[in-house]
Design a protein around this motif. Structure first.
Motif, short mmCIF file in Angstrom:
data_model
loop_
_atom_site.label_atom_id
_atom_site.label_comp_id
_atom_site.label_asym_id
_atom_site.label_seq_id
_atom_site.Cartn_x
_atom_site.Cartn_y
_atom_site.Cartn_z
N VAL A 133 0.95 -0.90 -0.08
CA VAL A 133 0.19 0.10 0.33
C VAL A 133 0.96 1.22 -0.05
O VAL A 133 0.72 2.50 -0.70
N ASP A 134 1.84 1.37 0.59
CA ASP A 134 3.18 2.52 0.96
C ASP A 134 3.59 2.84 -0.67
O ASP A 134 3.96 4.17 -1.02
N ALA A 135 4.13 1.16 -1.14
CA ALA A 135 4.63 2.20 -2.26
C ALA A 135 4.03 1.77 -3.86
O ALA A 135 4.25 1.79 -4.59
N THR A 136 2.75 1.99 -3.67
CA THR A 136 1.15 1.88 -4.73
C THR A 136 0.84 2.93 -4.71
O THR A 136 0.14 3.20 -4.04
N SER A 137 0.60 3.72 -6.10
CA SER A 137 -0.31 4.84 -5.98
C SER A 137 -1.65 4.78 -6.26
O SER A 137 -2.43 5.55 -6.25
N TYR A 138 -1.29 3.85 -7.00
CA TYR A 138 -2.66 2.99 -7.71
C TYR A 138 -2.61 1.56 -8.29
O TYR A 138 -1.66 1.45 -8.73
N ILE A 139 -3.96 1.48 -8.55
CA ILE A 139 -3.80 0.31 -8.95
C ILE A 139 -5.66 -0.43 -9.32
O ILE A 139 -6.06 -0.12 -8.83
N GLU A 140 -5.41 -1.15 -10.99
CA GLU A 140 -6.56 -2.29 -11.74
C GLU A 140 -6.76 -3.38 -10.76
O GLU A 140 -5.38 -3.77 -11.39
N VAL A 141 -7.31 -3.74 -10.30
CA VAL A 141 -6.83 -5.33 -10.59
C VAL A 141 -8.01 -6.25 -11.49
O VAL A 141 -9.16 -5.76 -10.33
#
Lengths: 136, 136
Positions: A62-70
């Motif tokens: 969560v800390d390393a990721t700004s945005y994600i689609e799964v």
């Protein structure tokens, strides 16, 4: 296998991926069984065993990721009370638009507070169709 | 969790890896539940679902492999009757002496003929300790 119980497991699986896509640690905590047998493995990583390690792994993501689609595809779900397990393929898209295919096993346990995730094993699909899916 | 039942699951897990190391398809068949829910994923590969696909995957591995040593480490086993599941790390050594680390989830079902493997998910450990195992 009861279709109603299978639907409960699939709903737990949707909640897990909703928490993942939202990068929402509180929602992620609510999805997991927070016990010593909680086990998690992120693509290419090593086993995280027990809720403390599992939580720290999600925290780092969560800390390393700004945005994600799964996008979750190829979902199969089976139940042997009190466990349900799901196999699926995650199509994970980052902020740069790149899509990675990740194969996952998720095991859920039906406790007093509903279906909780007790194992998540995710692995990179490097050789899609290397076995079985393609004609020889 | 009964220690005696946990020992049965660990014994089933040993039989699976003995069949793998021996590259013995008959022994591998005896280990698996040969059903539509059998699911297998080899490192970097895609899901093989159902016994036919699972068997073909092992056949390809056996045909392509002259020699293999499999040391199984970091074994954890849990049971919720009628299922048992194992997490472990396979240290796989080929004929060239190279060792690959592979993380695995194995799920076993207790049927009328004992504990049978219903899911094997194996993935390459690329970033050992990337999460959790190393100090930050």
């Amino acid at each position: 296998m009861s279709a109603a119980i299978q639907a409960q497991v699939l709903e737990a699986n949707r909640r897990f991926y909703a928490a993942f896509e939202a990068l929402d640690l509180d929602a992620m905590e609510a999805v997991w069984e927070r016990s010593s047998r909680a086990a998690c493995l992120h693509p290419g990583g090593a086993w995280l065993i027990g809720w403390e390690e599992v939580r720290r792994g999600w925290e780092m993501i969560v800390d390393a990721t700004s945005y994600i689609e799964v996008e979750v595809t190829g979902v199969d779900a089976w139940v042997e009370d009190p466990l349900g397990w799901v196999t699926c393929v995650e199509r994970v898209r980052g902020p740069d638009g790149q899509v990675a295919e990740v194969a996952a096993t998720n095991i859920y346990f039906l406790g007093t507070d509903g279906w909780r995730l007790i194992l998540h094993h995710a692995s990179p699909v490097i050789r899609a169709g290397a076995f079985g899916a393609e004609p020889a």
